[in-house]
Scaffold this motif. Structure first.
Motif, PDB file in Angstrom:
ATOM      1  N   ILE A   8     -13.175  10.210   0.584  1.00  0.00           N
ATOM      2  CA  ILE A   8     -12.053   9.254   0.572  1.00  0.00           C
ATOM      3  C   ILE A   8     -11.507   9.095   1.985  1.00  0.00           C
ATOM      4  O   ILE A   8     -11.323   7.990   2.481  1.00  0.00           O
ATOM      5  N   SER A   9     -11.283  10.227   2.625  1.00  0.00           N
ATOM      6  CA  SER A   9     -10.765  10.190   4.002  1.00  0.00           C
ATOM      7  C   SER A   9     -11.702   9.423   4.913  1.00  0.00           C
ATOM      8  O   SER A   9     -11.256   8.581   5.714  1.00  0.00           O
ATOM      9  N   ALA A  10     -12.990   9.689   4.786  1.00  0.00           N
ATOM     10  CA  ALA A  10     -13.968   9.003   5.643  1.00  0.00           C
ATOM     11  C   ALA A  10     -13.928   7.507   5.366  1.00  0.00           C
ATOM     12  O   ALA A  10     -13.883   6.693   6.290  1.00  0.00           O
ATOM     13  N   ALA A  11     -13.928   7.129   4.089  1.00  0.00           N
ATOM     14  CA  ALA A  11     -13.973   5.703   3.740  1.00  0.00           C
ATOM     15  C   ALA A  11     -12.715   4.985   4.237  1.00  0.00           C
ATOM     16  O   ALA A  11     -12.765   3.819   4.618  1.00  0.00           O
ATOM     17  N   LEU A  12     -11.579   5.687   4.246  1.00  0.00           N
ATOM     18  CA  LEU A  12     -10.333   5.045   4.675  1.00  0.00           C
ATOM     19  C   LEU A  12     -10.230   4.938   6.195  1.00  0.00           C
ATOM     20  O   LEU A  12      -9.466   4.120   6.710  1.00  0.00           O
ATOM     21  N   ASN A  13     -10.982   5.771   6.872  1.00  0.00           N
ATOM     22  CA  ASN A  13     -10.786   5.836   8.325  1.00  0.00           C
ATOM     23  C   ASN A  13     -11.973   5.400   9.173  1.00  0.00           C
ATOM     24  O   ASN A  13     -11.809   5.137  10.359  1.00  0.00           O
ATOM     25  N   ARG A  82       6.103   6.715   1.252  1.00  0.00           N
ATOM     26  CA  ARG A  82       7.094   7.769   1.476  1.00  0.00           C
ATOM     27  C   ARG A  82       7.236   8.703   0.277  1.00  0.00           C
ATOM     28  O   ARG A  82       7.837   9.765   0.393  1.00  0.00           O
ATOM     29  N   THR A  83       6.709   8.289  -0.883  1.00  0.00           N
ATOM     30  CA  THR A  83       6.920   9.133  -2.070  1.00  0.00           C
ATOM     31  C   THR A  83       5.642   9.849  -2.507  1.00  0.00           C
ATOM     32  O   THR A  83       5.678  10.661  -3.429  1.00  0.00           O
ATOM     33  N   SER A  84       4.513   9.526  -1.900  1.00  0.00           N
ATOM     34  CA  SER A  84       3.256  10.142  -2.343  1.00  0.00           C
ATOM     35  C   SER A  84       2.330  10.365  -1.152  1.00  0.00           C
ATOM     36  O   SER A  84       2.056   9.430  -0.389  1.00  0.00           O
ATOM     37  N   GLU A  85       1.856  11.587  -1.010  1.00  0.00           N
ATOM     38  CA  GLU A  85       0.922  11.904   0.092  1.00  0.00           C
ATOM     39  C   GLU A  85      -0.387  11.130  -0.067  1.00  0.00           C
ATOM     40  O   GLU A  85      -0.980  10.681   0.908  1.00  0.00           O
ATOM     41  N   ALA A  86      -0.830  10.955  -1.328  1.00  0.00           N
ATOM     42  CA  ALA A  86      -2.101  10.251  -1.555  1.00  0.00           C
ATOM     43  C   ALA A  86      -1.955   8.772  -1.189  1.00  0.00           C
ATOM     44  O   ALA A  86      -2.853   8.171  -0.589  1.00  0.00           O
ATOM     45  N   VAL A  87      -0.805   8.182  -1.546  1.00  0.00           N
ATOM     46  CA  VAL A  87      -0.585   6.774  -1.159  1.00  0.00           C
ATOM     47  C   VAL A  87      -0.471   6.692   0.366  1.00  0.00           C
ATOM     48  O   VAL A  87      -1.013   5.779   0.993  1.00  0.00           O
ATOM     49  N   LYS A  88       0.193   7.664   0.961  1.00  0.00           N
ATOM     50  CA  LYS A  88       0.349   7.659   2.427  1.00  0.00           C
ATOM     51  C   LYS A  88      -1.017   7.642   3.114  1.00  0.00           C
ATOM     52  O   LYS A  88      -1.237   6.898   4.076  1.00  0.00           O
ATOM     53  N   GLU A  89      -1.942   8.443   2.588  1.00  0.00           N
ATOM     54  CA  GLU A  89      -3.280   8.473   3.208  1.00  0.00           C
ATOM     55  C   GLU A  89      -3.944   7.079   3.138  1.00  0.00           C
ATOM     56  O   GLU A  89      -4.595   6.638   4.082  1.00  0.00           O
ATOM     57  N   ILE A  90      -3.714   6.389   2.019  1.00  0.00           N
ATOM     58  CA  ILE A  90      -4.281   5.032   1.865  1.00  0.00           C
ATOM     59  C   ILE A  90      -3.619   4.069   2.859  1.00  0.00           C
ATOM     60  O   ILE A  90      -4.279   3.333   3.593  1.00  0.00           O
ATOM     61  N   VAL A  91      -2.282   4.107   2.881  1.00  0.00           N
ATOM     62  CA  VAL A  91      -1.537   3.138   3.696  1.00  0.00           C
ATOM     63  C   VAL A  91      -1.754   3.398   5.195  1.00  0.00           C
ATOM     64  O   VAL A  91      -1.691   2.473   6.005  1.00  0.00           O
ATOM     65  N   PHE A  92      -2.037   4.623   5.553  1.00  0.00           N
ATOM     66  CA  PHE A  92      -2.264   4.967   6.956  1.00  0.00           C
ATOM     67  C   PHE A  92      -3.743   4.790   7.348  1.00  0.00           C
ATOM     68  O   PHE A  92      -4.162   5.259   8.405  1.00  0.00           O
ATOM     69  N   SER A  93      -4.515   4.120   6.513  1.00  0.00           N
ATOM     70  CA  SER A  93      -5.945   3.903   6.770  1.00  0.00           C
ATOM     71  C   SER A  93      -6.181   3.296   8.161  1.00  0.00           C
ATOM     72  O   SER A  93      -5.696   2.198   8.467  1.00  0.00           O
ATOM     73  N   ARG A 110       1.991  -1.029  14.258  1.00  0.00           N
ATOM     74  CA  ARG A 110       2.908  -0.127  13.554  1.00  0.00           C
ATOM     75  C   ARG A 110       3.129  -0.651  12.150  1.00  0.00           C
ATOM     76  O   ARG A 110       2.969  -1.834  11.885  1.00  0.00           O
ATOM     77  N   MET A 111       3.640   0.260  11.343  1.00  0.00           N
ATOM     78  CA  MET A 111       4.060  -0.075   9.997  1.00  0.00           C
ATOM     79  C   MET A 111       5.355  -0.891  10.030  1.00  0.00           C
ATOM     80  O   MET A 111       6.301  -0.524  10.733  1.00  0.00           O
ATOM     81  N   TYR A 112       5.388  -2.000   9.292  1.00  0.00           N
ATOM     82  CA  TYR A 112       6.685  -2.624   9.004  1.00  0.00           C
ATOM     83  C   TYR A 112       7.123  -2.070   7.644  1.00  0.00           C
ATOM     84  O   TYR A 112       8.095  -1.343   7.573  1.00  0.00           O
ATOM     85  N   HIS A 113       6.392  -2.379   6.592  1.00  0.00           N
ATOM     86  CA  HIS A 113       6.516  -1.608   5.344  1.00  0.00           C
ATOM     87  C   HIS A 113       5.325  -1.905   4.459  1.00  0.00           C
ATOM     88  O   HIS A 113       4.552  -2.827   4.725  1.00  0.00           O
ATOM     89  N   ASP A 114       5.162  -1.085   3.425  1.00  0.00           N
ATOM     90  CA  ASP A 114       4.110  -1.379   2.446  1.00  0.00           C
ATOM     91  C   ASP A 114       4.788  -1.930   1.202  1.00  0.00           C
ATOM     92  O   ASP A 114       6.006  -1.811   1.028  1.00  0.00           O
ATOM     93  N   GLN A 115       4.016  -2.586   0.357  1.00  0.00           N
ATOM     94  CA  GLN A 115       4.547  -2.928  -0.962  1.00  0.00           C
ATOM     95  C   GLN A 115       3.422  -3.150  -1.958  1.00  0.00           C
ATOM     96  O   GLN A 115       2.410  -3.768  -1.656  1.00  0.00           O
ATOM     97  N   ALA A 116       3.635  -2.595  -3.164  1.00  0.00           N
ATOM     98  CA  ALA A 116       2.738  -2.895  -4.280  1.00  0.00           C
ATOM     99  C   ALA A 116       3.296  -4.148  -4.940  1.00  0.00           C
ATOM    100  O   ALA A 116       4.518  -4.272  -5.120  1.00  0.00           O
ATOM    101  N   LEU A 117       2.408  -5.084  -5.248  1.00  0.00           N
ATOM    102  CA  LEU A 117       2.822  -6.335  -5.891  1.00  0.00           C
ATOM    103  C   LEU A 117       2.046  -6.456  -7.203  1.00  0.00           C
ATOM    104  O   LEU A 117       0.864  -6.815  -7.192  1.00  0.00           O
ATOM    105  N   PHE A 118       2.691  -6.099  -8.285  1.00  0.00           N
ATOM    106  CA  PHE A 118       2.026  -6.103  -9.595  1.00  0.00           C
ATOM    107  C   PHE A 118       2.501  -7.330 -10.376  1.00  0.00           C
ATOM    108  O   PHE A 118       3.679  -7.418 -10.766  1.00  0.00           O
ATOM    109  N   LYS A 119       1.575  -8.262 -10.560  1.00  0.00           N
ATOM    110  CA  LYS A 119       1.914  -9.472 -11.331  1.00  0.00           C
ATOM    111  C   LYS A 119       1.622  -9.161 -12.793  1.00  0.00           C
ATOM    112  O   LYS A 119       0.464  -8.914 -13.161  1.00  0.00           O
TER     113      LYS A 119
END
Ligand SMILES: O=C(O)CCC(=O)C(=O)O
Length: 275
Positions: A8-13, A82-93, A110-119
């Motif tokens: 996972i780490s390799a694929a994200l980075n 900010r609430t999940s280490e696993a999400v952080k690893e994804i967002v910091f890809s 730099r990060m402005y912010h992330d957001q999940a958008l669930f329709k």
């Protein structure tokens, strides 16, 4: 197939190579869709991690019929890095942040912010708008990566773009609403921009500039349309004096403590990639 944490780490980075042609396309059109950036296994993993986090956060909702057009468009859950280490690893890809850096022709982002958008099933359309209306930032060097967490056919409401409309200044003062849908639609038609409405394959993602006009259709299925987004800005971006109340609110939410005229370098805005 389950992925190990190393894979996972390799694929994200691992770096993903984009061509000069793709950079030129993005600079001209204000958006780009790129296939096969993420493997199907990685998308499945991201879907599981992000969905679990959204379930855990247990976002209170009101009946969809009682919401306004913006509220019907999607559930919007921000800064879940900010609430999940696993999400952080994804967002910091680094793989994603490097593409953002190269498309914008800057030295880093730099990060402005992330957001999940669930329709949601039966969720409404996302009105035409330009994101940067909301952001108190001093240049146009901003980009959002839109990552569908499943194959996204037209019936789920994929992101739509008005190619080259980042050059249009009219309509930039409108927040997301019925008004922005109607007024911007009219301006875009008058200016003859090409509307791009296409499905997204699994692993395909898009990047769009802060000033491009975009929308999404409704979700006419019984399935949730799950999308993760990360908003990047030039690593040297400075804070601009807010021009509207939404920009004041964004300053407080996404870069509290940043000072007007100075680089936005708060703990919420880490550098995610640097050349
Ligand atoms: O996902 C959507 O429906 C809209 C997304 C959007 O406007 C954005 O990511 O800037």
């Amino acid at each position: 197939m389950l992925l190990s944490s190393e894979k996972i780490s390799a694929a994200l980075n691992q770096p993903f190579t984009i061509t000069q042609e793709q950079i030129d396309f993005f600079q001209l059109n204000g958006y780009i869709k790129i296939k096969n950036v993420l493997s199907p296994e990685l998308v499945q993993y991201m879907n599981e991690v992000i969905s679990a986090e959204i379930d855990k956060l247990n976002i209170p909702t009101i009946d969809i019929e009682k919401r306004d057009t913006y509220g019907k468009a999607f559930l919007q859950i921000m800064n879940i890095w900010r609430t999940s280490e696993a999400v952080k690893e994804i967002v910091f890809s680094k793989r994603l942040a490097k593409i953002a850096t190269e498309l914008m022709c800057v030295n880093g982002v730099r990060m402005y912010h992330d957001q999940a958008l669930f329709k949601e099933p039966g969720g409404g359309f996302t009105p035409w708008h330009a994101d940067q209306y909301y952001w108190p930032v001093s240049t146009e060097k901003t980009v959002t990566v839109w990552i569908p967490l499943q194959k996204t056919g037209l019936e789920l409401g994929p992101l739509e773009f008005s190619a080259q409309s980042q050059t249009l200044e009219e309509g930039r003062t409108l927040k997301i609403s019925d008004d922005s849908e109607a007024v911007i639609q009219k301006k875009l038609t008058l200016n003859d921009f090409t509307k791009v409405v296409e499905p997204f394959d699994i692993g395909e993602i898009s990047f769009h500039m802060g000033w491009i006009f975009h929308r999404a259709g409704p979700n006419s299925t019984q399935q949730m349309r799950k999308v993760m987004t990360i908003i990047y800005m030039d690593k040297d971006m400075t804070l601009m004096e807010p021009k509207n109340e939404n920009q004041v609110a964004d300053w407080e939410a996404w870069c509290p403590g940043a000072k007007i005229g100075e680089v936005i370098n708060t703990p919420l805005n880490p550098v995610l990639y640097q050349q």
